[in-house]
Design a protein around this motif. Structure first.
Motif, short mmCIF file in Angstrom:
data_model
loop_
_atom_site.label_atom_id
_atom_site.label_comp_id
_atom_site.label_asym_id
_atom_site.label_seq_id
_atom_site.Cartn_x
_atom_site.Cartn_y
_atom_site.Cartn_z
N GLU A 40 -54.46 -28.31 55.33
CA GLU A 40 -53.04 -28.15 55.58
C GLU A 40 -52.09 -27.43 54.80
N ILE A 41 -50.97 -27.14 54.93
CA ILE A 41 -50.18 -26.46 54.44
C ILE A 41 -48.56 -27.27 53.76
N GLY A 42 -48.15 -26.53 52.93
CA GLY A 42 -47.39 -27.36 51.58
C GLY A 42 -46.83 -26.72 50.63
N GLY A 43 -45.88 -27.67 49.83
CA GLY A 43 -45.31 -26.10 48.98
C GLY A 43 -45.10 -25.09 49.34
N LYS A 44 -44.32 -25.27 47.72
CA LYS A 44 -42.99 -24.70 48.03
C LYS A 44 -43.05 -23.22 47.61
N LYS A 45 -43.47 -22.82 46.07
CA LYS A 45 -44.55 -22.11 45.36
C LYS A 45 -45.84 -21.65 45.86
N THR A 46 -46.12 -20.20 44.97
CA THR A 46 -47.72 -19.78 45.09
C THR A 46 -48.27 -19.62 43.50
N GLU A 47 -48.91 -20.26 43.07
CA GLU A 47 -49.30 -19.76 41.62
C GLU A 47 -50.11 -18.79 42.65
N LEU A 48 -50.92 -18.13 43.11
CA LEU A 48 -52.27 -17.03 42.95
C LEU A 48 -52.92 -16.61 41.90
N TYR A 49 -52.32 -16.35 40.74
CA TYR A 49 -52.88 -16.09 39.37
C TYR A 49 -54.09 -16.88 39.44
N ARG A 50 -52.53 -18.34 38.29
CA ARG A 50 -53.41 -19.29 38.33
C ARG A 50 -55.00 -19.42 39.02
N SER A 51 -54.60 -19.47 39.91
CA SER A 51 -55.66 -20.23 40.81
C SER A 51 -57.21 -19.19 40.75
N ILE A 52 -56.66 -17.70 40.63
CA ILE A 52 -58.09 -17.40 40.40
C ILE A 52 -58.45 -17.57 39.10
N LYS A 53 -57.76 -17.11 38.27
CA LYS A 53 -57.71 -17.92 37.08
C LYS A 53 -59.17 -19.45 36.84
N SER A 54 -58.53 -20.59 37.69
CA SER A 54 -59.21 -21.01 37.73
C SER A 54 -60.58 -21.75 38.26
N SER B 7 -69.07 -14.64 43.66
CA SER B 7 -67.83 -14.10 44.28
C SER B 7 -66.58 -14.95 44.45
N LEU B 8 -65.86 -14.59 44.38
CA LEU B 8 -64.27 -15.41 44.93
C LEU B 8 -63.72 -14.71 46.01
N ILE B 9 -63.36 -15.25 47.53
CA ILE B 9 -62.82 -14.49 48.12
C ILE B 9 -61.01 -15.03 48.23
N ILE B 10 -60.27 -14.64 48.11
CA ILE B 10 -58.63 -14.84 48.92
C ILE B 10 -58.14 -14.41 49.83
N ILE B 11 -57.48 -15.57 50.43
CA ILE B 11 -57.05 -15.62 51.70
C ILE B 11 -55.47 -16.02 51.70
N SER B 12 -54.45 -14.83 51.07
CA SER B 12 -53.38 -15.20 51.14
C SER B 12 -52.36 -13.98 51.59
N ASP B 13 -51.37 -13.69 51.25
CA ASP B 13 -50.88 -12.41 50.83
C ASP B 13 -49.93 -12.36 49.90
N ASN C 111 -67.13 -11.30 41.64
CA ASN C 111 -65.93 -10.34 42.20
C ASN C 111 -65.08 -10.66 43.31
N ILE C 112 -64.54 -9.84 43.28
CA ILE C 112 -62.93 -10.65 44.33
C ILE C 112 -62.99 -9.62 45.57
N PHE C 113 -63.51 -10.82 46.58
CA PHE C 113 -62.53 -10.23 47.72
C PHE C 113 -61.58 -10.01 48.32
N THR C 114 -60.75 -9.43 48.60
CA THR C 114 -59.17 -10.15 48.95
C THR C 114 -59.09 -10.29 50.91
N ILE C 115 -58.05 -10.84 51.32
CA ILE C 115 -57.94 -10.77 52.49
C ILE C 115 -56.83 -11.44 52.16
N SER C 116 -55.26 -9.97 53.02
CA SER C 116 -54.16 -10.32 52.99
C SER C 116 -53.19 -10.60 54.24
N LEU C 117 -52.62 -11.60 54.12
CA LEU C 117 -52.48 -11.84 55.58
C LEU C 117 -50.67 -11.39 55.98
N PRO C 118 -50.03 -11.85 56.66
CA PRO C 118 -48.52 -11.25 57.11
C PRO C 118 -47.89 -12.13 56.21
#
Length: 449
Positions: free
Chosen positions: A145-159, A172-178, A201-208
Motif C-alpha cells: 500500500e502507498i502512504g506517507g508524505k516523505k521519501t527516506e530513500l537513503y535511509r532505506s538503502i543504509k538499512s 544485491s539490492l533492487i530499488i524501485i523509486s522515483d 550491488n544496487i540495481f535501480t528502476i526509476s519511476l515517473p
C-alpha cells in the motif's frame, strides 16, 4: 496480458541462458591423466542440466570419453532485497504494475534465490524477511500500500545494506523509486561507500515522479547503480515497468553462479594426443535445449610422459610378480617331492612285527601299524582272490599293544581257531584264521636290537 508477456520473456530468457553459452568452462585439469576434470560455471537460473557428453576429435574419428563422476557445488546463493518506494509520489497505476511484475518473478524463483521485501516512505518497514517461499512472497507483495508524505530513500538503502552484509552469498539490492530523497542526514557518497563496504550491488528502476526535482532523482538512481556495479533502468509507463523489472531481476539473478566438476576417462586410442580438441555437449531437460562448448586444450608433455612411464613401470611390476609366482610353484613342487619320499620312507618304518600268511596261496602280507582291510576287492590293503571271500571281508588293526581283527559283515564270516567271531577279537601269534575257504596264520616276528 502483462502476466502472459512476463512469462514468455522468462521462458525465452532461461532457454537462451543455455543456448547462448552462459555455461562457461572455468578449468580443464589433466593432472589425473588419463582422466581429465572439466569445471563448469553455471548461472543459478539454470537448474536441470542433466546430460553431459564430451566429444573429442583425433583427426580421424570422433571419440566419446566416459563420464565417471559429477560433483556439484550448489552452496552459492543469491540474496536479493527489494526496496519499494511506498510514498505518495508513486501513482497507483505503477503500484499495480509493481505488484504484478514481482508476483510473476516470484513464481519463477530458483531454489538458490532468497528474497526480502521492504518499503520506505516516512519510515522503513520490513514486510518480509529472506525466504524462498513463493507463497509467502506473493502474499506479502499483494498487501503493498502507498502512504506517507516523505521519501527516506537513503535511509532505506543504509538499512538494507546493514541487513544484507550479515548474510552469506551474493548480495544485491533492487530499488524501485522515483529516486528523490527527502531525508536530511545522509549523503549519496556515504550511501555508496556503505554499499561497497557491505559488498552489495544496487540495481535501480526509476519511476515517473510528481515532484519538481524528478531529474535529480533519476540522476541519483543512475549514480547509485553505476558506482556499486549494478544496473540502472528507467520505466516511463506501467506497461514498460513489467519489462524493465524483468530485465533488472534477470540480470540480478545472473550474479549468482554454481560449479559442476565433470571427470572423464580418456580412451586408449586418444591418450597419445598432445591436445584435447572437441566439444562439450550439454542438454537441458527442462527446455529440451542443447548447447555446445568448444574445447581446445594443450596437454602438458610431462603429464603424458609420466603416464606412459607409469604404464611401463606397471608392466615391469607384473613381470616381476609373475616370475615370483613361477619360483614359488617350483619350490612347492620340489617340497612335495621331498615330502613324498619322506612319506615312502616313513611307511617302511611303520611296518609292524605282525604278518598274515596264506600258505596255500603262497602269499605273505606284512601288517603295518594302523588299519588294513582284507577282501577280494582290489582297493583293499590285502587282496585275496577267492570266491568265498567277500569284497570287504575283514578289518585288521595293529597297535603297540597287539593286533586285532573285526568282521566287516562278510558273507561267510571269520573263524579264529575254528571259532566264528562276532566282535573285534585280539589275535596272538600262531592263531589260524579262516575267511571263507581261505586259510591264514598270524605270525609275530619280534626284531631284537
Amino acid at each position: 496480458m502483462l502476466k502472459i508477456i512476463f512469462s514468455i520473456l522468462m521462458y525465452l530468457s532461461i532457454t537462451t541462458n543455455v543456448l547462448s553459452s552462459e555455461v562457461q568452462i572455468n578449468d580443464i585439469d589433466e593432472t589425473l591423466w588419463p582422466k581429465i576434470k572439466i569445471t563448469l560455471e553455471l548461472p543459478l537460473t539454470i537448474e536441470n542440466l542433466s546430460s553431459y557428453n564430451l566429444e573429442l576429435n583425433n583427426g580421424k574419428e570422433k571419440i566419446h570419453p566416459n563420464l565417471v563422476n559429477i560433483k556439484y557445488h550448489d552452496d552459492a546463493h543469491i540474496n536479493t532485497l527489494v526496496a519499494i518506494d511506498a510514498s505518495r509520489s508513486i501513482s497507483k497505476d505503477f503500484v499495480s504494475a509493481i505488484k504484478e511484475g514481482l508476483i510473476n518473478y516470484f513464481k519463477h524463483l530458483s531454489k538458490e534465490e532468497q528474497i526480502s521485501i521492504i518499503t520506505f516512505n516516512d519510515t522503513v518497514q520490513i514486510l518480509c524477511g529472506f525466504t524462498s517461499n513463493k507463497t509467502e512472497l506473493i502474499s506479502t507483495i499483494q498487501k503493498l500500500e502507498i502512504g506517507g508524505k516523505k521519501t527516506e530513500l537513503y535511509r532505506s538503502i543504509k538499512s538494507s545494506c546493514d541487513i544484507l552484509k550479515n548474510i552469506p552469498g551474493k548480495r544485491s539490492l533492487i530499488i524501485i523509486s522515483d529516486g528523490y530523497d527527502e531525508g536530511n542526514n545522509l549523503k549519496i557518497e556515504d550511501i555508496i561507500k556503505h554499499a561497497l563496504d557491505s559488498n552489495v550491488n544496487i540495481f535501480t528502476i526509476s519511476l515517473p515522479s510528481i515532484t519538481k526535482n524528478a531529474r535529480d532523482g533519476y540522476k541519483n538512481l543512475n549514480i547509485l547503480a553505476e558506482k556499486t556495479n549494478g544496473i540502472y533502468e528507467k520505466s516511463d509507463t506501467p506497461f514498460s515497468l513489467s519489462s524493465v523489472l524483468f530485465t533488472i531481476l534477470e540480470k540480478n539473478r545472473r550474479l549468482g553462479t554454481k560449479e559442476h566438476e565433470l571427470l572423464f576417462t580418456i580412451p586408449d586410442n586418444y591418450r597419445s594426443s598432445t591436445s584435447i580438441s572437441g566439444n562439450l555437449i550439454i542438454k537441458d531437460n527442462d527446455y529440451a535445449s542443447t548447447t555446445k562448448i568448444n574445447i581446445s586444450h594443450t596437454i602438458q608433455t610431462e603429464k603424458k610422459d609420466n603416464y606412459f612411464i607409469d604404464k611401463v613401470k606397471n608392466y615391469k611390476s607384473i613381470i616381476i610378480v609373475f616370475l615370483i609366482l613361477i619360483l614359488l610353484l617350483i619350490f612347492i613342487f620340489l617340497t612335495k617331492k621331498r615330502t613324498a619320499v619322506s612319506r615312502d620312507y616313513s611307511k617302511k618304518i611303520l611296518i609292524s612285527p605282525y604278518t598274515i600268511e596264506f600258505n596255500s596261496y603262497g602269499l605273505i602280507f606284512p601288517l603295518q601299524f594302523g588299519q588294513s582291510t582284507l577282501g577280494s576287492d582290489l582297493n583293499n590293503t590285502i587282496v585275496i582272490d577267492e570266491p568265498t571271500v567277500s569284497r570287504k571281508h575283514a578289518l585288521l588293526i595293529v597297535t603297540e599293544t597287539g593286533c586285532q581283527i573285526e568282521d566287516l559283515n562278510s558273507t561267510n564270516g571269520i573263524y579264529v581257531n575254528d571259532k566264528k567271531i562276532d566282535r573285534a577279537t585280539l589275535l596272538r601269534a600262531g592263531d589260524q584264521l579262516y575267511f571263507g575257504r581261505a586259510k591264514a596264520i598270524i605270525k609275530c616276528n619280534i626284531i631284537s636290537k
